[in-house]
Design an enzyme around this catalytic site. Structure first.
Site, PDB file in Angstrom:
ATOM      1  N   GLY A   1     -43.345  23.697  14.609  1.00 43.68           N
ATOM      2  CA  GLY A   1     -43.163  24.999  13.966  1.00 43.68           C
ATOM      3  C   GLY A   1     -42.654  26.047  14.925  1.00 43.68           C
TER       4      GLY A   1
ATOM      5  N   ARG B   1     -34.829  32.377  31.322  1.00 46.29           N
ATOM      6  CA  ARG B   1     -33.871  32.559  30.227  1.00 46.29           C
ATOM      7  C   ARG B   1     -34.578  32.369  28.889  1.00 46.29           C
ATOM      8  NH1 ARG B   1     -28.426  31.759  30.378  1.00 46.29           N
ATOM      9  NH2 ARG B   1     -28.571  30.503  32.288  1.00 46.29           N
TER      10      ARG B   1
ATOM     11  N   GLN C   1     -43.177  33.182  18.861  1.00 45.81           N
ATOM     12  CA  GLN C   1     -44.232  32.596  19.689  1.00 45.81           C
ATOM     13  C   GLN C   1     -45.141  33.684  20.247  1.00 45.81           C
ATOM     14  OE1 GLN C   1     -44.557  28.906  20.807  1.00 45.81           O
ATOM     15  NE2 GLN C   1     -43.964  29.268  18.709  1.00 45.81           N
TER      16      GLN C   1
ATOM     17  N   GLU D   1     -47.219  29.801  25.155  1.00 47.56           N
ATOM     18  CA  GLU D   1     -48.612  30.236  25.256  1.00 47.56           C
ATOM     19  C   GLU D   1     -48.797  31.563  25.988  1.00 47.56           C
ATOM     20  OE1 GLU D   1     -50.748  25.895  25.629  1.00 47.56           O
ATOM     21  OE2 GLU D   1     -49.337  26.511  27.159  1.00 47.56           O
TER      22      GLU D   1
END
Lengths: 732, 328
Positions: free
Chosen positions: A473, A616, A626, A693
Site C-alpha cells: 500500500g 532523493r 507515508q 517509518e
C-alpha cells in the site's frame, strides 16, 4: 517468449558512494513527481485481488482454534464430535502449527511447539469445512484437552535478562551526571502496540501433489517462501507464493504466519484448496505485538545545554526463546552529542503473545521517550527546544567516530520551525475550555538496503519490471514504474510492474523502510545495463545517450526504442561497505499544537507539521502519504493506542478495533509535510533513503511535549489519556 | 455463529409469539450479529421485525413524541422536533457509534444494546452476564470501560448507550406489547434492573415482550445539553457522559434533570442530586456538592477510579454551562 536462462545479470554492491546522481541527468522527467499509484484505481474499483479474493473452485475454509490458557500441553480434542458437524472436512493439530509468526528475515520456520501452549490466543488447531460459517462454528465448538502448567503472566513478577551484546558504554556517565549543570533522570513507559493492517492475515493454499501454491498477505516473499517450506517440510522449490497486493503490513506480515502454514497443511492433507483468514481478534492476539517498554533515560548537560552524557537503558518482553527484542535504543548512539554514554537492554520472558516488528521497531518508542526527555532538559535549562537539539547535533557518530553519510537534522529542525511558525507561537493561550500548547521533537531512523533483484525486459518500446517485491500500500508499483520510465525514457503508461510472485527475481521485501531503496536500486541497476547496451549499439558512451518518449538520441542519430528488439537483464543491488563505513540515517522534525480540555483532560491535536530529509524523494505523493501515516501513528501512540493485558493470565484484553483505539478521522487534524532536497551518495545509486517509518519516529513526543506546554503535566507513561492529566488540571 | 432459524414478522403478534417461544428479536442487528458471530449470544431462532410498521415518529397526546421502535438513530437525531425540543437527545445520538451504524441501529435496539465489557466479549473468560455463575473477570482485571455506580460483586459492566442516557434525563418511557396483545408503558427508570445476583437479566422485559415505541413527555423548559467525554474524538464509548436540563428563574434553579452514561450499570439518574440543586443559586460549590452526592456510593477498581474526579469535573462544567447566564 523470452528464455530466462539467457538473461545477463548486472550487479552493484554498495562499497563506495555513488555521486553521479544519474537520475538527475535523465530526460523523461517523471522521477520525484507525484505519480498516482497505478494500482490505486484497481483498489478503489475492488478489482485488485487481495489474498482472500482470488478464490479457486472447490475452495474449503479453515478457522483456527485458540488456546484458552497461558501455559500447558494440549493432549487432544473432541475430534469425533467436530468431524460429525455439518460441512466439516477435517480437524488438524500438532506439529506443523506455529507458536507465533516468523520474525522478519528469519528465513526458517518459527517455533512449532507440537501442542505445547505458551499464551492465550495461540492457534492450536484448524477446523476445515465447506463454508466459513460451518468452520467458524465448529472451531468454536472445539474443546481442547489440556494439561495446564505454570505460567509467568505478570510482567512485574517476571525476571529481566540482561542482553550483554546490546550493552555499550563510553566515558563516565555517572560522573557526567554529577558534574552537569542540568540533568534529566526519568523513567518512561510505552505500552504494547499492534499493527492492525486493514487486510487481515489471509491465505489460500492449493496443492497439486508436487507444488504448493499459496496466495497470502506477505511483506517479504524471499524469506516467506523458505519459512513456509521449512514449516511444512517442503523444499523451497515446492512453494509458490503470490502476493500481488498486500493490504498493509506494518511489520505484522514480515514473517510467515499461522494462516499460510495451516492452510498449506490442510490443503496437502485434503487435496483441495483451503483458505484461512485470521479474525480481527486473532490478528490482534496471535500475530505480533510491539513490546511494552520501560526506559530509563539520563541526560547530562552543561550550562548552555550542551550534552555531556546520555544514558538509555530499556526493558522489553517477549515469549521464552523468541529472538526478537524491541531495539529501543537504536537511535540513541548517534542522534546527539555527549562523550559519556551508556545504552543497554533487558528482556523479560512472559507467557503472553509474541513481540516482534511493529511500525518502526526501536525508534518509534525509543526516540519518542528520548525526545520527551530532551523537552524536559529544555525546560530545565531554559534553552529553546529547537535550539537545544541544534546545538547537540554531533559532527560524527559519537558512539564510534564514523562520519554521517549525511546529517540533515539541523536543516530539518530549521525548516520545520519555519513552516510551523514555532518562533511566533503564543504560549499560555486558551480557546474556550481548551488549553493550547506547542511541542516539537526530532525524527531519525537508521537507513539500510538489502540484496534485491529485478528483471527488466524492454520490448517494442515497452518495459516489463518483474520482481517478487511487495506493495503493502506504500507505492512500490508507482516508484518502480517511475524509475524504469525515467531511466529508459518511456511514458509511465508503457511500464508494467509485476510484483509479489515468488517465481520472479528475489527482492529485499517491504520492511524496515528499505523496500523502495533496495528494489528501486535493482531496477535502476538493470536499467543502467540496458542503457549501456543501447548506447553500445549506437556507438556512444552511455552518458551521452538521451532516452525520452521512446526515442534514443545520441550525437546526430536517433532511433526508436522499439527498434532494439528485445533486451532483458536482471539487476542486482546489494549492501556493501557503505553500510559500515559511515552512519546512514534519515532525519526530520515534528511540530504540534494541541488542545487539552481543562475540564476532562481530553487531548486533541489541532495541527501538526513534519519536515523530513531522506535523500532523493522518488515520488513526492507516495512519500508524503507515508509521512502522513507515520504522523497519524504518532497521534495514536501519544494519545490512544495501548494493548491491555490482564496480568492474571496474560491475555490480550482489547483485541478488537473498538477498544484498541487507533486515531479516527476526527482525531487527525490538518497535517503538513515538507521534504528537504537531498542526495545521499552512500545510500545507493539512486541517492534515496527509506521514508516509510521516519514519520513515526519521535512524532508522539511532539504531542506529549505540547501537552506539557498546554497544562504543565508531564506524561511519562504513554498514552496520555485523560486519567493521567486530571490531577494536574486547574480547579474549575 | 451457531446455526439458527430465521423468521420474519409480518405483524407484531408474529414477533411476540416467536419471542414467547424463545426467539431473539433482531432489528438493525448492529450489536446482536456481532455477538452471535462470537457466540457470546447464540439464539436458536431470531425473529426479524424490520418489516413491522414501527418506523414513524408520531406526536403523543400530551404534546410529547411517540417514537417507533424501528426509527433509526440517524433519523431520530435529524428529526426537526427532536432537534428543537429535545436537543440533548439529538446530540447524544450523534455522539454514538458512526454514521454507518446509526443508519442501521434502531431506537428499540439501542435501549437493549449489551455492555462492551471485554470479559463479556471473550468466551474463554469468566462473565456472570454471559455465563451466570462463572465469575466476573473485570473485577480485579481491566476495568477502564466499567461502571462505578449500580454495580454488584457479580458484575461491574457499564451500559454503553448514549441515546438511553438522554432519554433517561428526558423522562422517557417504553411502550411494550406482550404476547397476549396487551400494551403496557414502563418508565425508563423502571425498565432496567440492577445487576444484583444475576447480571444476565438487564431489563424487565419478559419473553414475548416487544418494544414498540419510546414515549418522550412534552418538552420542558430549560436549557439542554449532552456532554460526552471519551478516549478519542469519535467512535469511542463514554468514559463519562452527562445529559442535562436545567431551568433557572430569578437567579435560582427551578428544575434540574441529569442522567449519566459510562459510569453506571444502566443509564444513571439520581433524583436526590437533582433535588439538591432545585431552589438554589447556581455556584461551583453547589455543583461540587451535588457531584459528591452523586458519587458518594461509587465503587471503583484500579482501572476506573479516575471516573470519580472525572465525573465530578464534568458535572460541574456541564452545570456551569447550563446555568451560564446567571453564574457569571
Amino acid at each position: 517468449m523470452k528464455d530466462l536462462t539467457d538473461i545477463p545479470t548486472a550487479k552493484v554492491v554498495m562499497d563506495k558512494p555513488d555521486t553521479r546522481n544519474r537520475l538527475d541527468h535523465m530526460a523523461q522527467g517523471v522521477i520525484h513527481k507525484g505519480l498516482p499509484r497505478p494500482d490505486g484505481p484497481l483498489k478503489v474499483a475492488g478489482v485488485a485481488t487481495y489474498a482472500h479474493e482470488d478464490q479457486p473452485e472447490g475452495m474449503l475454509t479453515g478457522v483456527l482454534v485458540r488456546a484458552p490458557v497461558s501455559s500447558g500441553k494440549m493432549t487432544g480434542l473432541n475430534a469425533e464430535e467436530i468431524r460429525a458437524m455439518d460441512g466439516v472436512r477435517g480437524v488438524f493439530h500438532g506439529k506443523t502449527f506455529l507458536r507465533n509468526p516468523a520474525q522478519g528475515t528469519a528465513n526458517e520456520a518459527p517455533i512449532q511447539p507440537d501442542g505445547e501452549i505458551f499464551y492465550i490466543g495461540q492457534p492450536m488447531a484448524l477446523v476445515v469445512a465447506d463454508s466459513f460459517e460451518q468452520a467458524r462454528h465448529a472451531a468454536k465448538t472445539v474443546k481442547l484437552q489440556i494439561e495446564r502448567s505454570d505460567a509467568v503472566t505478570d510482567l512485574s513478577k517476571a525476571e529481566a535478562e540482561e542482553q550483554e551484546d546490546q550493552y555499550s558504554a563510553q566515558g563516565d556517565l555517572d560522573g557526567a551526571m554529577k558534574d552537569a549543570a542540568f540533568t534529566v533522570d526519568q523513567t518512561y513507559r510505552t505500552p504494547g502496540h499492534t499493527s492492525n493492517a486493514m487486510e487481515p492475515h489471509a491465505a489460500i493454499a492449493q496443492w497439486d501433489g508436487k507444488k504448493l501454491t499459496v496466495r497470502a498477505s506477505c511483506q517479504m516473499l524471499k524469506y516467506n517462501v523458505n519459512e513456509l517450506a521449512d514449516s511444512l517440510d517442503l523444499e523451497p522449490s515446492q512453494v509458490h507464493l503470490l502476493t500481488p497486493f498486500t493490504g498493509g503490513g506494518f511489520g505484522a506480515k514480515l514473517g510467515i504466519s499461522h494462516e499460510a502454514v495451516a492452510a498449506g497443511h490442510a490443503a496437502m492433507e485434503l487435496g483441495a484448496p483451503v483458505a484461512v483468514v485470521l479474525s480481527r481478534q486473532q490478528v490482534a492476539e496471535a500475530t505480533m505485538r510491539r513490546s511494552e517498554t520501560v526506559q530509563q533515560i539520563r541526560l547530562a548537560a552543561d550550562a548552555e545545554g550542551r550534552l555531556t552524557g546520555i544514558g538509555h537503558t530499556a526493558t522489553v518482553s517477549n515469549l521464552p526463546d523468541e529472538p526478537f527484542a524491541e531495539p529501543v535504543t537504536q537511535a540513541t548512539p548517534f542522534i546527539y552529542r555527549g562523550e559519556n554514554r551508556e545504552v543497554g537492554m533487558k528482556v523479560k520472558r512472559i507467557n503472553s503473545m509474541a513481540a516482534g516488528s511493529v511500525r518502526a521497531p526501536g525508534e518509534a518508542v525509543g526516540l519518542t521517550a528520548l525526545e520527551i526527555a530532551m523537552d524536559e532538559l529544555a525546560r530545565a535549562s531554559g534553552v529553546d527546544p529547537v535550539e537545544l537539539r541544534k546545538i547537540n547535533v554531533p559532527e560524527v557518530d559519537p558512539s564510534d567516530g564514523r562520519d554521517f553519510s549525511s546529517n540533515t537534522l539541523v536543516e530539518a529542525l530549521d525548516d520545520g520551525a519555519r513552516a510551523f511558525g514555532w518562533a511566533d507561537r503564543e504560549t499560555g493561550r486558551t480557546d474556550g475550555d481548551w488549553l493550547i500548547g506547542y511541542g516539537m521533537a526530532s525524527a531519525t531512523r537508521v537507513n539500510m538496503i538489502g540484496e534485491s533483484h529485478a528483471r527488466i525486459t524492454l520490448e517494442d518500446g515497452k518495459v516489463l519490471v518483474e520482481t517478487d517485491m511487495t506493495d503493502v500500500g506504500t507505492g512500490t508499483y508507482a516508484i518502480l514504474t517511475q524509475i524504469a520510465a525515467e531511466m529508459l525514457g518511456v511514458d509511465p503508461a508503457h511500464v508494467t510492474v509485476d510484483l509479489g510472485n515468488s517465481d520472479h527475481p528475489k527482492a529485499a521485501g517491504s520492511g524496515g523502510s528499505w523496500g523502495a531503496s533496495s528494489s528501486g536500486s535493482s531496477v535502476f541497476v538493470a536499467c543502467e545495463n540496458l542503457r549501456s547496451r543501447i548506447a553500445e549499439e549506437m556507438g556512444v558512451e552511455e552518458t551521452d545517450l538521451t532516452l525520452q518518449d521512446g526515442i534514443a538520441r545520441a550525437a546526430n542519430t536517433q532511433r526508436e526504442l522499439a527498434s532494439f528488439g528485445t533486451l532483458a537483464v536482471e539487476g542486482v543491488i546489494d549492501a556493501g561497505k557503505t553500510g559500515e563505513d559511515v552512519r546512514q540515517a534519515t532525519f526530520g522534525s515534528f511540530f504540534a499544537e494541541v488542545g487539552v480540555n481543562r475540564v476532562s483532560g481530553e487531548v486533541r491535536v489541532r495541527r501538526m507539521h513534519g519536515s523530513f530529509a531522506a535523500g532523493r524523494i522518488l515520488n513526492e505523493m507516495t512519500a508524503r502519504s507515508q509521512c502522513l501515516g507515520g504522523m497519524t501513528f504518532g497521534i495514536g501512540m501519544a494519545l490512544t493506542e495501548e494493548l491491555m493485558f490482564d496480568p492474571r493470565d496474560g491475555h490480550l484484553v482489547n483485541n478488537d478495533m473498538a477498544e484498541y483505539h487507533v486515531p479516527v478521522n476526527l482525531d487527525v487534524p490538518q497535517l503538513t509535510v515538507n521534504f528537504l532536497e537531498e542526495r545521499d551518495p552512500w545510500a545507493n545509486p539512486m541517492q534515496a533513503k527509506g521514508i516509510g517509518e521516519l514519520g513515526i519516529c519521535g512524532a508522539g513526543a511532539s504531542i506529549v511535549n505540547a501537552i506539557y506546554d498546554a497544562c504543565g503535566v508531564r506524561v511519562r507513561d504513554l498514552p496520555a489519556t485523560m486519567d493521567k492529566l486530571l490531577s494536574g488540571l486547574p480547579d474549575l | 455463529m451457531r446455526p439458527f432459524d430465521y423468521i420474519r414478522a409480518e405483524a407484531q403478534s408474529d414477533a411476540t409469539r416467536a419471542g414467547a417461544e424463545g426467539a431473539t428479536i433482531i432489528a438493525g442487528g448492529t450489536n446482536l450479529l456481532d455477538l452471535m458471530k462470537l457466540e457470546v449470544m447464540a439464539p436458536d431462532k431470531v425473529v426479524d421485525i424490520t418489516r413491522l410498521d414501527l418506523g414513524e415518529i408520531g406526536e403523543a397526546r400530551d404534546g410529547g413524541l411517540r417514537i417507533g421502535a424501528l426509527v433509526t438513530n440517524s433519523d431520530l437525531a435529524a428529526d426537526m422536533r427532536v432537534r428543537k425540543n429535545y436537543p440533548a437527545l439529538s446530540s447524544a445520538l450523534l455522539a454514538g457509534a458512526s454514521g454507518q451504524l446509526r443508519n442501521k441501529a434502531t431506537t428499540g435496539g439501542n435501549l437493549l444494546q449489551r455492555t462492551r465489557c471485554y470479559y463479556f466479549y471473550d468466551t474463554d473468560q469468566p462473565c456472570n452476564k454471559r455465563a451466570p455463575g462463572s465469575g466476573c473477570g473485570a473485577i480485579g482485571g481491566a476495568s477502564r470501560l466499567h461502571a462505578i455506580l449500580g454495580v454488584s460483586e457479580n458484575c461491574i459492566a457499564s451500559h454503553p448507550s448514549d441515546m438511553a442516557v438522554a432519554m433517561r434525563m428526558l423522562g422517557a418511557s417504553v411502550e411494550i406489547e406482550s404476547e397476549d396483545g396487551e400494551t403496557r408503558v414502563v418508565d425508563l427508570a423502571e425498565f432496567y434492573v440492577l445487576p444484583g445476583e444475576d447480571p444476565s437479566v438487564e431489563t424487565v422485559l419478559k419473553p414475548g415482550d416487544l418494544i414498540t415505541h419510546v414515549i418522550l413527555p412534552a418538552p420542558r423548559a430549560g436549557r439542554q445539553t449532552y456532554r460526552k467525554v471519551r478516549d478519542r474524538a469519535s467512535y469511542a464509548f463514554a468514559m463519562v457522559s452527562v445529559a442535562g436540563r436545567v431551568s433557572v428563574q430569578d437567579g435560582r434553579i427551578t428544575e434540574a434533570a441529569l442522567a449519566f452514561g459510562g459510569i453506571g450499570s444502566q443509564p444513571w439518574r439520581d433524583g436526590h442530586v437533582e433535588e439538591m440543586l432545585v431552589g438554589e443559586e447556581p455556584s461551583t460549590a453547589l455543583f461540587a456538592k451535588a457531584a459528591d452526592a452523586l458519587l458518594a456510593d461509587a465503587v471503583t477498581q484500579d482501572g476506573n477510579a479516575f471516573k470519580v474526579p472525572l465525573t465530578k469535573r464534568t458535572l460541574i462544567a456541564t452545570l456551569k454551562d447550563l446555568t451560564a447566564e446567571i453564574a457569571q
